[in-house]
Design a protein around this motif. Structure first.
Motif, mmCIF file in Angstrom:
data_model
loop_
_atom_site.group_PDB
_atom_site.id
_atom_site.type_symbol
_atom_site.label_atom_id
_atom_site.label_comp_id
_atom_site.label_asym_id
_atom_site.label_seq_id
_atom_site.Cartn_x
_atom_site.Cartn_y
_atom_site.Cartn_z
ATOM 1 N N MET A 106 0.806 -1.169 0.061
ATOM 2 C CA MET A 106 0.064 -0.003 0.044
ATOM 3 C C MET A 106 1.005 1.498 -0.081
ATOM 4 N N VAL A 107 1.994 1.243 0.851
ATOM 5 C CA VAL A 107 2.798 2.256 0.829
ATOM 6 C C VAL A 107 3.419 2.632 -0.565
ATOM 7 N N LYS A 108 3.826 1.412 -1.263
ATOM 8 C CA LYS A 108 4.221 1.480 -2.553
ATOM 9 C C LYS A 108 3.653 2.269 -3.490
ATOM 10 N N LEU A 109 1.884 1.709 -3.449
ATOM 11 C CA LEU A 109 0.999 2.422 -4.325
ATOM 12 C C LEU A 109 1.068 3.675 -4.055
ATOM 13 N N GLU A 110 0.955 4.102 -2.941
ATOM 14 C CA GLU A 110 0.975 5.512 -2.563
ATOM 15 C C GLU A 110 2.027 6.328 -3.385
ATOM 16 N N LYS A 111 3.315 5.817 -3.006
ATOM 17 C CA LYS A 111 4.392 6.704 -3.682
ATOM 18 C C LYS A 111 4.427 6.566 -5.222
ATOM 19 N N LEU A 112 3.878 5.530 -5.787
ATOM 20 C CA LEU A 112 3.604 5.344 -7.283
ATOM 21 C C LEU A 112 2.675 6.357 -7.728
ATOM 22 N N LYS A 113 1.619 6.614 -7.169
ATOM 23 C CA LYS A 113 0.337 7.483 -7.386
ATOM 24 C C LYS A 113 1.027 8.995 -7.479
ATOM 25 N N GLU A 114 1.991 9.277 -6.340
ATOM 26 C CA GLU A 114 2.643 10.444 -6.048
ATOM 27 C C GLU A 114 3.514 10.844 -7.395
ATOM 28 N N LEU A 115 4.403 9.857 -7.826
ATOM 29 C CA LEU A 115 5.210 10.013 -8.861
ATOM 30 C C LEU A 115 4.115 10.438 -10.113
ATOM 31 N N ARG A 116 3.290 9.649 -10.439
ATOM 32 C CA ARG A 116 2.525 10.002 -11.560
ATOM 33 C C ARG A 116 2.096 11.457 -11.229
ATOM 34 N N ASN A 117 1.444 11.835 -10.280
ATOM 35 C CA ASN A 117 0.830 13.083 -10.300
ATOM 36 C C ASN A 117 1.723 14.069 -10.326
ATOM 37 N N ARG A 118 2.919 13.916 -10.194
ATOM 38 C CA ARG A 118 4.038 15.112 -10.264
ATOM 39 C C ARG A 118 4.516 15.191 -11.679
ATOM 40 N N GLY A 119 4.216 13.870 -12.431
ATOM 41 C CA GLY A 119 4.661 13.909 -13.877
ATOM 42 C C GLY A 119 6.064 13.291 -14.234
ATOM 43 N N LEU A 120 6.258 12.479 -13.068
ATOM 44 C CA LEU A 120 7.628 11.861 -13.184
ATOM 45 C C LEU A 120 7.756 10.416 -14.030
ATOM 46 N N ILE A 121 6.535 9.860 -14.067
ATOM 47 C CA ILE A 121 6.500 8.757 -14.630
ATOM 48 C C ILE A 121 5.178 8.776 -15.622
ATOM 49 N N THR A 122 5.253 8.061 -16.603
ATOM 50 C CA THR A 122 3.827 8.268 -17.631
ATOM 51 C C THR A 122 2.797 7.399 -17.050
ATOM 52 N N GLU A 123 1.739 7.535 -17.927
ATOM 53 C CA GLU A 123 0.436 6.622 -17.360
ATOM 54 C C GLU A 123 0.783 5.178 -17.627
ATOM 55 N N ASP A 124 1.329 4.763 -18.801
ATOM 56 C CA ASP A 124 1.591 3.343 -19.011
ATOM 57 C C ASP A 124 2.668 2.794 -18.009
ATOM 58 N N GLU A 125 3.688 3.671 -17.867
ATOM 59 C CA GLU A 125 4.584 3.111 -16.526
ATOM 60 C C GLU A 125 4.157 3.010 -15.119
ATOM 61 N N PHE A 126 3.154 3.850 -14.874
ATOM 62 C CA PHE A 126 2.271 3.852 -13.829
ATOM 63 C C PHE A 126 1.293 2.558 -13.587
ATOM 64 N N ASN A 127 0.652 2.194 -14.863
ATOM 65 C CA ASN A 127 -0.139 1.212 -14.810
ATOM 66 C C ASN A 127 0.784 -0.275 -14.656
ATOM 67 N N HIS A 128 1.733 -0.149 -15.401
ATOM 68 C CA HIS A 128 2.609 -1.591 -15.273
ATOM 69 C C HIS A 128 3.026 -1.686 -13.780
ATOM 70 N N LYS A 129 3.734 -0.749 -13.260
ATOM 71 C CA LYS A 129 4.040 -0.850 -12.041
ATOM 72 C C LYS A 129 3.225 -1.219 -11.006
ATOM 73 N N ARG A 130 2.046 -0.434 -11.286
ATOM 74 C CA ARG A 130 0.807 -0.849 -10.310
ATOM 75 C C ARG A 130 0.304 -2.269 -10.286
ATOM 76 N N ASN A 131 0.308 -2.889 -11.528
ATOM 77 C CA ASN A 131 0.045 -4.311 -11.619
ATOM 78 C C ASN A 131 1.036 -5.222 -11.134
ATOM 79 N N GLN A 132 2.077 -4.727 -11.163
ATOM 80 C CA GLN A 132 3.224 -5.692 -10.331
ATOM 81 C C GLN A 132 3.109 -5.567 -8.935
ATOM 82 N N ILE A 133 2.791 -4.514 -8.418
ATOM 83 C CA ILE A 133 2.488 -4.497 -6.936
ATOM 84 C C ILE A 133 1.260 -5.241 -6.471
#
Length: 422
Positions: free
Chosen positions: A391-418
């Motif tokens: 859950m902590v990893k998901l929150e950090k990943l969401k924050e990175l996406r919101n700040r524009g540091l990762i793309t939507e595709d990268e966010f979805n890929h990492k989210r599925n792994q978690i």
């Protein structure tokens, strides 16, 4: 186990296979058969809530055994008993004559055998008739052309003679010592007691009492033989697992059941059509078939559950043919969630078999999961930090996406792994 394999075992003289063939047709009609083989004589005990119909069952069982073509069986003795009673309602004996020439052997094809599921339907000429009970101890339509007369229960002559001699000897000894006592009353009480016992064992009730208390019942013999066969089979299975390195030297093999792999083990296909064995040992869950050897320590098991359904009453008994074959593919799935060697959470599935009816297989599956859950205290336990980490990893990943540091595709890929780790 398929019908063909079951018939092959029965034609080799396997008592368990013969019993299962009989019960496949008898149990849906409320009759249970127990089978044991001793000194060339096959003993069959049939029990039901009402007294089993002698003429119906003896002819059906006799035809089935004769058509197996077994040279190891010379006699067939069938006992009929009402459930809950210790004495038999009737006994009937047959001589089994098997042709010595294999060209004219008595054995028939499985699909034509009286015990087969196809030949066992009501409309077939060799089928088991609907009425397998009789309302009184005397058969209403006794068939005597092919059979011998029912054998009455009797006490062995040698045992009865020995009891008489002991009783008479006791009386003579007591009377000869009358003069040694001031009050002979106790001696006369002993004499009267011995005489009463001799009179009792001369009656039919007394002789039945002797038989019950001096010999093992047929049911006990069948249970003893089944226990010995189970212990022998368990040792063979242990030796095979040990040779393959799937079980430890001092580890006890607790329970085993026929099963089929249905997917979830890394490096193996999604499912297998080959039947294997699932084992419960003291420290491991083990599965073995021709293509898969799977050894899972309990300390890597996260959860074990049974995905099954149960058909009750008449529906459960009538789920045969195409409907039954379809149900066989979906029911009684054992699901084991575990951590593999790379600490990746996986979900393996195994279908539990071992009975000839749907309710029977549901019972076998429940028995298996109950044995497995006895070792639940050894299962892997997630700590609070391990549970909250994804859950902590998901929150950090969401924050990175919101700040524009990762793309939507990268966010979805990492989210599925978690999410796969949850």
């Amino acid at each position: 186990m398929s019908q063909t394999n079951l018939f092959e075992l029965a034609q080799q003289g396997d008592v368990t296979a013969i019993s299962r063939l009989m019960n496949r047709s008898l149990k849906p009609q409320g009759v249970v058969a127990k089978v044991t083989l001793k000194n060339g004589c096959l003993y069959v005990l049939v029990e039901s809530e009402a007294i089993p119909n002698q003429s119906t069952l003896t002819e059906w069982i006799h035809d089935g055994i004769k058509n197996l073509g077994l040279s190891s069986i010379e006699k067939l003795k069938i006992y009929g008993r009402q459930t809950g009673y210790t004495s038999n309602a009737w006994v009937q004996e047959f001589s089994i004559i098997v042709a010595s020439d294999p060209v004219i052997s008595n054995a028939v094809a499985p699909q034509n055998h009286p015990y087969s599921s196809d030949a066992g339907k009501i409309e077939q000429p060799n089928s088991l008739p609907t009425s397998v009970y009789q309302k009184s101890p005397v058969p209403l339509n006794t068939v005597s052309v092919k059979t011998t007369k029912p054998e009455p229960m009797s006490v062995p002559v040698g045992k009865l003679l020995l009891l008489y001699l002991l009783g008479i000897g006791g009386i003579i000894f007591a009377i000869s010592n009358l003069s040694l006592l001031d009050d002979p009353t106790i001696i006369w009480f002993i004499v009267i007691f011995i005489v009463a016992c001799l009179i009792f064992i001369s009656t039919p009730q007394g002789q039945e009492f002797i038989v019950k208390n001096s010999q093992k019942t047929l049911e006990q013999q069948a249970e003893d033989q089944a226990s010995r066969l189970a212990a022998s089979q368990r040792q063979v299975q242990f030796d095979k697992l040990q040779k393959k390195g799937l079980i430890e030297q001092n580890e006890k093999l607790v329970f085993s059941q026929i099963a089929t792999y249905k997917g979830g083990v890394k490096g193996y296909p999604q499912a297998s059509s080959t039947t294997g064995w699932a084992f419960i040992a003291e420290n491991h869950f083990i599965f073995l078939d021709n293509s898969l050897s799977f050894n899972l320590p309990y300390n890597r098991v996260i959860e074990a559950k049974l995905d099954y359904f149960e058909l009750g009453g008449v529906r459960g008994m009538l789920a045969l043919g195409e409907v039954g074959r379809q149900l066989q593919q979906t029911k009684n799935i054992l699901e084991i969630t575990y951590l593999d060697n790379e600490n990746v959470e996986r979900n393996s599935r195994f279908q539990i078999h071992g009975a000839l009816t749907i309710p029977g297989e549901a019972q076998k599956a429940m028995e298996f999961i109950n044995y497995l859950l006895e070792y639940k205290h050894k299962f892997y336990q997630k700590t609070q930090s391990q549970t909250s980490e994804p859950m902590v990893k998901l929150e950090k990943l969401k924050e990175l996406r919101n700040r524009g540091l990762i793309t939507e595709d990268e966010f979805n890929h990492k989210r599925n792994q978690i999410l796969e780790q949850l």
